[in-house]
Write an enzyme that holds these catalytic residues in place. Structure first.
Site, PDB file in Angstrom:
ATOM      1  N   LYS A  64       0.819  -1.223   0.000  1.00 30.94           N
ATOM      2  CA  LYS A  64       0.000   0.000   0.000  1.00 30.94           C
ATOM      3  C   LYS A  64       0.847   1.265   0.000  1.00 30.94           C
ATOM      4  CE  LYS A  64      -4.026  -2.196   1.980  1.00 30.94           C
ATOM      5  NZ  LYS A  64      -5.024  -2.279   3.030  1.00 30.94           N
ATOM      6  N   LYS A 155       5.373   4.575  16.580  1.00 31.88           N
ATOM      7  CA  LYS A 155       4.562   4.623  15.356  1.00 31.88           C
ATOM      8  C   LYS A 155       3.155   5.115  15.667  1.00 31.88           C
ATOM      9  CE  LYS A 155       6.076   0.563  12.923  1.00 31.88           C
ATOM     10  NZ  LYS A 155       5.480  -0.515  12.158  1.00 31.88           N
TER      11      LYS A 155
HETATM   12  P1  NDP Z   1       1.177  -3.872   8.563  1.00 27.79           P
HETATM   13  O1  NDP Z   1       2.183  -4.923   8.310  1.00 27.79           O
HETATM   14  O2  NDP Z   1       1.302  -2.540   7.907  1.00 27.79           O
HETATM   15  O3  NDP Z   1       1.102  -3.571  10.161  1.00 27.79           O
HETATM   16  C1  NDP Z   1       1.073  -4.620  11.075  1.00 27.79           C
HETATM   17  C2  NDP Z   1       0.764  -4.085  12.475  1.00 27.79           C
HETATM   18  O4  NDP Z   1       0.588  -5.211  13.334  1.00 27.79           O
HETATM   19  C3  NDP Z   1       1.862  -3.231  13.089  1.00 27.79           C
HETATM   20  O5  NDP Z   1       1.253  -2.229  13.864  1.00 27.79           O
HETATM   21  C4  NDP Z   1       2.612  -4.258  13.990  1.00 27.79           C
HETATM   22  O6  NDP Z   1       3.244  -3.656  15.108  1.00 27.79           O
HETATM   23  C5  NDP Z   1       1.475  -5.106  14.470  1.00 27.79           C
HETATM   24  N1  NDP Z   1       1.849  -6.479  14.878  1.00 27.79           N
HETATM   25  C6  NDP Z   1       2.324  -7.467  14.086  1.00 27.79           C
HETATM   26  N2  NDP Z   1       2.487  -8.599  14.798  1.00 27.79           N
HETATM   27  C7  NDP Z   1       2.101  -8.316  16.069  1.00 27.79           C
HETATM   28  C8  NDP Z   1       2.034  -9.085  17.264  1.00 27.79           C
HETATM   29  N3  NDP Z   1       2.399 -10.361  17.293  1.00 27.79           N
HETATM   30  N4  NDP Z   1       1.565  -8.478  18.380  1.00 27.79           N
HETATM   31  C9  NDP Z   1       1.195  -7.189  18.353  1.00 27.79           C
HETATM   32  N5  NDP Z   1       1.230  -6.389  17.248  1.00 27.79           N
HETATM   33  C10 NDP Z   1       1.689  -6.967  16.125  1.00 27.79           C
HETATM   34  O7  NDP Z   1      -0.244  -4.544   8.224  1.00 27.79           O
HETATM   35  P2  NDP Z   1      -1.603  -3.813   7.803  1.00 27.79           P
HETATM   36  O8  NDP Z   1      -1.801  -2.644   8.693  1.00 27.79           O
HETATM   37  O9  NDP Z   1      -1.643  -3.566   6.343  1.00 27.79           O
HETATM   38  O10 NDP Z   1      -2.693  -4.955   8.120  1.00 27.79           O
HETATM   39  C11 NDP Z   1      -3.036  -5.302   9.445  1.00 27.79           C
HETATM   40  C12 NDP Z   1      -4.114  -6.371   9.443  1.00 27.79           C
HETATM   41  O11 NDP Z   1      -5.345  -5.856   8.934  1.00 27.79           O
HETATM   42  C13 NDP Z   1      -3.770  -7.586   8.579  1.00 27.79           C
HETATM   43  O12 NDP Z   1      -4.185  -8.728   9.278  1.00 27.79           O
HETATM   44  C14 NDP Z   1      -4.609  -7.380   7.340  1.00 27.79           C
HETATM   45  O13 NDP Z   1      -4.935  -8.604   6.723  1.00 27.79           O
HETATM   46  C15 NDP Z   1      -5.850  -6.698   7.922  1.00 27.79           C
HETATM   47  N6  NDP Z   1      -6.582  -5.876   6.929  1.00 27.79           N
HETATM   48  C16 NDP Z   1      -7.879  -6.213   6.623  1.00 27.79           C
HETATM   49  C17 NDP Z   1      -8.606  -5.442   5.739  1.00 27.79           C
HETATM   50  C18 NDP Z   1     -10.020  -5.813   5.437  1.00 27.79           C
HETATM   51  O14 NDP Z   1     -10.575  -5.299   4.454  1.00 27.79           O
HETATM   52  N7  NDP Z   1     -10.635  -6.663   6.225  1.00 27.79           N
HETATM   53  C19 NDP Z   1      -8.020  -4.262   5.068  1.00 27.79           C
HETATM   54  C20 NDP Z   1      -6.672  -3.986   5.490  1.00 27.79           C
HETATM   55  C21 NDP Z   1      -5.990  -4.787   6.371  1.00 27.79           C
HETATM   56  P3  NDP Z   1       4.720  -2.997  15.003  1.00 27.79           P
HETATM   57  O15 NDP Z   1       4.520  -1.639  14.415  1.00 27.79           O
HETATM   58  O16 NDP Z   1       5.191  -2.957  16.409  1.00 27.79           O
HETATM   59  O17 NDP Z   1       5.539  -3.905  14.119  1.00 27.79           O
END
Ligand code: NDP
Length: 273
Positions: A64, A155
């Site tokens: 994105k 962040k």
């Molecule tokens: P990103 O990779 O951009 O961000 C991931 C986020 O998750 C970060 O804030 C990260 O924290 C956090 N994270 C990852 N692993 C863990 C963990 N084990 N414990 C706590 N926090 C964690 O992903 P996106 O923002 O693009 O997507 C997030 C979710 O939303 C995905 O599951 C995606 O499939 C879903 N989604 C669904 C949509 C829908 O239409 N239903 C649309 C868009 C997304 P940190 O910053 O600390 O690394």
């Protein structure tokens, strides 16, 4: 025939082709919509190659922000989000970028799930691309407060600053949170690894708090299970959000309205079977 794709990596599991196929059947539109696995290191060339012919695309994890950088024209909400989930080829060959995740989430919550966000205390978990895309739309609903909590607190702080002029938004770490809220939205990707963000169960007021996981799947996600176990009033997954953001894109591309309810129902039944 007009061609559309969803870019992602991985992308084989995507439900977007099925959603757009059902929209096309419902409206009698003629189009092709498929998945396109873009290489992790070369999204730009892959996208520009597709757009020699293609009319439009959706963009999912992890592209994105790459898509944002590729655009010649951006909607205001995409510019503020710094992330694009929808690309459209302009008449001059350039690319227009939009972010419809927020519209999709708010429409799912307020229309499909039937939860008003006005005056509510909302907790948003995560600070990645999905969160960037939904903050503006959530604030437009005039919640009492919106707290962004993330594992990497910096962040969340950065996002709270970017969006502060639009409404009552604050940031937090997971373990600073104790008091219950009205709505918890999980936008971390923890569920993908079968994990939960480490938050206190006291955030849920039994029978009151609504929990929403942007993740979805055949089975309830770990976050939805956790929410139900602790007495959440509702625990809902993000499939409705996906269908609603797809509807915004379809209407923009084709100039026709769609009815999302039968599409949601048919695909939920297909997933369950
Ligand atoms: P990103 O990779 O951009 O961000 C991931 C986020 O998750 C970060 O804030 C990260 O924290 C956090 N994270 C990852 N692993 C863990 C963990 N084990 N414990 C706590 N926090 C964690 O992903 P996106 O923002 O693009 O997507 C997030 C979710 O939303 C995905 O599951 C995606 O499939 C879903 N989604 C669904 C949509 C829908 O239409 N239903 C649309 C868009 C997304 P940190 O910053 O600390 O690394």
């Amino acid at each position: 025939m007009d061609q559309y794709v969803v870019f992602g990596n991985p992308v084989g599991h995507s439900k977007s082709p099925a959603i757009h196929r059902l929209f096309a059947e419902q409206t009698g539109e003629q189009l092709e919509y498929s998945t396109l696995l873009a290489p992790l290191e070369d999204f730009a060339n892959c996208a520009l190659g597709f757009f020699k012919q293609g009319r439009g695309a959706n963009v999912t994890v992890p592209f994105k922000e790459d898509a944002f950088r590729l655009c010649d024209q951006l909607t205001d909400r995409a510019r503020r989000a710094g992330a694009v989930n929808m690309l459209t080829r302009l008449d001059n060959g350039g690319l227009r970028g939009d972010n419809t995740d927020g519209l999709g989430l708010v429409r799912d919550l307020t229309v499909n799930v039937g939860v008003s966000l006005k005056g509510k205390r909302i907790l948003l978990l995560g600070a990645g691309g999905a969160v960037r895309g939904v903050i503006e739309s959530l604030l437009e609903q005039e919640p009492a407060s919106l707290i962004i909590a993330n594992r990497t607190v910096e962040k969340a702080e950065q996002l709270a600053q970017i969006f502060a002029e639009l409404g009552p938004v604050a940031s937090s770490g997971f373990d600073w949170l104790e008091e219950s809220v009205d709505i918890i939205i999980n936008a971390t990707s923890a569920s993908l690894a079968g994990e939960l963000p480490p938050i206190a169960a006291s955030l849920i007021e039994p029978g009151v708090t609504v929990c929403y996981d942007m993740m979805y799947g055949k089975e309830p996600t770990p976050f939805c299970r956790w929410a139900s176990e602790h007495g959440a009033k509702l625990s809902v997954d993000g499939f409705g959000m996906l269908v609603e953001q797809a509807a915004v894109a379809f209407t923009y591309w084709r100039g026709v309205e769609v009815d999302t309810a039968p599409v949601l129902k048919a695909l939920r039944a297909e997933m369950a079977g």
